[in-house]
Write a protein that holds these residues in place. Structure first.
Motif, PDB file in Angstrom:
ATOM      1  N   ALA A  37       0.833  -1.205   0.000  1.00  0.00           N
ATOM      2  CA  ALA A  37       0.000   0.000   0.000  1.00  0.00           C
ATOM      3  C   ALA A  37       0.867   1.253   0.000  1.00  0.00           C
ATOM      4  O   ALA A  37       0.506   2.269  -0.616  1.00  0.00           O
ATOM      5  N   VAL A  38       2.013   1.203   0.658  1.00  0.00           N
ATOM      6  CA  VAL A  38       2.921   2.354   0.691  1.00  0.00           C
ATOM      7  C   VAL A  38       3.492   2.608  -0.703  1.00  0.00           C
ATOM      8  O   VAL A  38       3.522   3.748  -1.170  1.00  0.00           O
ATOM      9  N   ASN A  39       3.934   1.558  -1.385  1.00  0.00           N
ATOM     10  CA  ASN A  39       4.465   1.723  -2.735  1.00  0.00           C
ATOM     11  C   ASN A  39       3.362   2.127  -3.713  1.00  0.00           C
ATOM     12  O   ASN A  39       3.616   2.872  -4.660  1.00  0.00           O
ATOM     13  N   TRP A  40       2.153   1.654  -3.489  1.00  0.00           N
ATOM     14  CA  TRP A  40       1.008   2.039  -4.323  1.00  0.00           C
ATOM     15  C   TRP A  40       0.773   3.549  -4.204  1.00  0.00           C
ATOM     16  O   TRP A  40       0.559   4.234  -5.202  1.00  0.00           O
ATOM     17  N   SER A  41       0.851   4.064  -2.997  1.00  0.00           N
ATOM     18  CA  SER A  41       0.698   5.501  -2.775  1.00  0.00           C
ATOM     19  C   SER A  41       1.825   6.275  -3.461  1.00  0.00           C
ATOM     20  O   SER A  41       1.592   7.311  -4.094  1.00  0.00           O
ATOM     21  N   GLU A  42       3.056   5.766  -3.330  1.00  0.00           N
ATOM     22  CA  GLU A  42       4.204   6.405  -3.961  1.00  0.00           C
ATOM     23  C   GLU A  42       4.046   6.417  -5.484  1.00  0.00           C
ATOM     24  O   GLU A  42       4.307   7.434  -6.143  1.00  0.00           O
ATOM     25  N   PRO A  70      -1.841  -4.680   2.226  1.00  0.00           N
ATOM     26  CA  PRO A  70      -1.650  -3.813   3.391  1.00  0.00           C
ATOM     27  C   PRO A  70      -0.303  -4.068   4.053  1.00  0.00           C
ATOM     28  O   PRO A  70       0.237  -5.172   3.996  1.00  0.00           O
ATOM     29  N   VAL A  71       0.226  -3.023   4.655  1.00  0.00           N
ATOM     30  CA  VAL A  71       1.473  -3.121   5.400  1.00  0.00           C
ATOM     31  C   VAL A  71       1.137  -3.542   6.824  1.00  0.00           C
ATOM     32  O   VAL A  71       0.226  -2.997   7.443  1.00  0.00           O
ATOM     33  N   THR A  72       1.854  -4.512   7.334  1.00  0.00           N
ATOM     34  CA  THR A  72       1.595  -5.027   8.673  1.00  0.00           C
ATOM     35  C   THR A  72       2.583  -4.451   9.688  1.00  0.00           C
ATOM     36  O   THR A  72       3.602  -3.862   9.317  1.00  0.00           O
ATOM     37  N   GLU A  73       2.287  -4.696  10.944  1.00  0.00           N
ATOM     38  CA  GLU A  73       3.208  -4.317  12.016  1.00  0.00           C
ATOM     39  C   GLU A  73       4.557  -5.012  11.824  1.00  0.00           C
ATOM     40  O   GLU A  73       5.617  -4.414  12.024  1.00  0.00           O
ATOM     41  N   GLU A  74       4.519  -6.281  11.400  1.00  0.00           N
ATOM     42  CA  GLU A  74       5.750  -7.031  11.158  1.00  0.00           C
ATOM     43  C   GLU A  74       6.573  -6.388  10.037  1.00  0.00           C
ATOM     44  O   GLU A  74       7.803  -6.301  10.128  1.00  0.00           O
ATOM     45  N   ASP A  75       5.883  -5.920   8.986  1.00  0.00           N
ATOM     46  CA  ASP A  75       6.576  -5.227   7.895  1.00  0.00           C
ATOM     47  C   ASP A  75       7.242  -3.954   8.405  1.00  0.00           C
ATOM     48  O   ASP A  75       8.387  -3.651   8.059  1.00  0.00           O
ATOM     49  N   LEU A  89      18.151   4.005   1.126  1.00  0.00           N
ATOM     50  CA  LEU A  89      16.851   3.335   1.046  1.00  0.00           C
ATOM     51  C   LEU A  89      15.793   4.162   1.774  1.00  0.00           C
ATOM     52  O   LEU A  89      15.957   4.497   2.939  1.00  0.00           O
ATOM     53  N   SER A  90      14.719   4.462   1.072  1.00  0.00           N
ATOM     54  CA  SER A  90      13.607   5.193   1.675  1.00  0.00           C
ATOM     55  C   SER A  90      12.775   4.258   2.542  1.00  0.00           C
ATOM     56  O   SER A  90      12.942   3.032   2.499  1.00  0.00           O
ATOM     57  N   ILE A  91      11.855   4.825   3.280  1.00  0.00           N
ATOM     58  CA  ILE A  91      10.951   3.987   4.084  1.00  0.00           C
ATOM     59  C   ILE A  91      10.109   3.094   3.165  1.00  0.00           C
ATOM     60  O   ILE A  91       9.872   1.924   3.485  1.00  0.00           O
ATOM     61  N   ALA A  92       9.697   3.598   2.006  1.00  0.00           N
ATOM     62  CA  ALA A  92       8.932   2.776   1.056  1.00  0.00           C
ATOM     63  C   ALA A  92       9.788   1.611   0.556  1.00  0.00           C
ATOM     64  O   ALA A  92       9.288   0.486   0.428  1.00  0.00           O
ATOM     65  N   ASP A  93      11.068   1.880   0.281  1.00  0.00           N
ATOM     66  CA  ASP A  93      11.978   0.810  -0.152  1.00  0.00           C
ATOM     67  C   ASP A  93      12.075  -0.273   0.917  1.00  0.00           C
ATOM     68  O   ASP A  93      11.946  -1.465   0.640  1.00  0.00           O
ATOM     69  N   ARG A  94      12.322   0.159   2.156  1.00  0.00           N
ATOM     70  CA  ARG A  94      12.519  -0.801   3.244  1.00  0.00           C
ATOM     71  C   ARG A  94      11.236  -1.564   3.560  1.00  0.00           C
ATOM     72  O   ARG A  94      11.284  -2.750   3.894  1.00  0.00           O
ATOM     73  N   LEU A  95      10.087  -0.909   3.434  1.00  0.00           N
ATOM     74  CA  LEU A  95       8.818  -1.612   3.654  1.00  0.00           C
ATOM     75  C   LEU A  95       8.583  -2.661   2.574  1.00  0.00           C
ATOM     76  O   LEU A  95       8.108  -3.764   2.863  1.00  0.00           O
TER      77      LEU A  95
END
Length: 124
Positions: A37-42, A70-75, A89-95
């Motif tokens: 979902a984070v990369n989708w937003s990006e 969806p991004v989980t707590e574990e992610d 690495l951005s937060i989106a990259d790391r997620l």
């Protein structure tokens, strides 16, 4: 059954803009795929920035079987553990990397800096 790959924003942008490596993305996307979902937003933000018609592009990607996960707590925790000062690495990259590791699926990117991670395919 083939595991659906997880796409980084950079790979899908290469596909949309028909950049080098887009044929490789198309091959990996032929049976569908996933994006966080984070990369989708990006991805949406970058498409909107270039006035390329986000609604149309998002519909086309979903029509070929791209699933927004969806991004989980574990992610989130895994992404924090992947942080290294100065690695670029951005937060989106790391997620994306963390989610791919959690799901145990191939990760597709255009970012050569990701080649050091297991399970990553760099498209060019």
């Amino acid at each position: 059954m083939t595991q659906l790959p997880l796409f980084d924003t950079s790979a899908l942008l290469a596909f949309i803009y028909e950049e080098p490596g887009s044929d490789n993305v198309e091959l990996h996307l032929s049976d569908g795929g996933m994006i966080s979902a984070v990369n989708w937003s990006e991805l949406g933000q970058k498409i909107l920035h270039h006035n390329l018609g986000w609604a149309n592009i998002s519909q086309q990607l979903k029509a070929v079987g791209l699933i927004v996960q969806p991004v989980t707590e574990e992610d989130a925790e895994g992404a924090a553990l992947l942080w290294e000062a100065g690695d670029g690495l951005s937060i989106a990259d790391r997620l994306c990397l963390s989610m791919g590791q959690r799901l145990g699926v191939p990760i597709i990117t255009a970012d050569k800096a990701w080649a050091k991670f297991a399970g990553v395919t760099v498209i060019r």
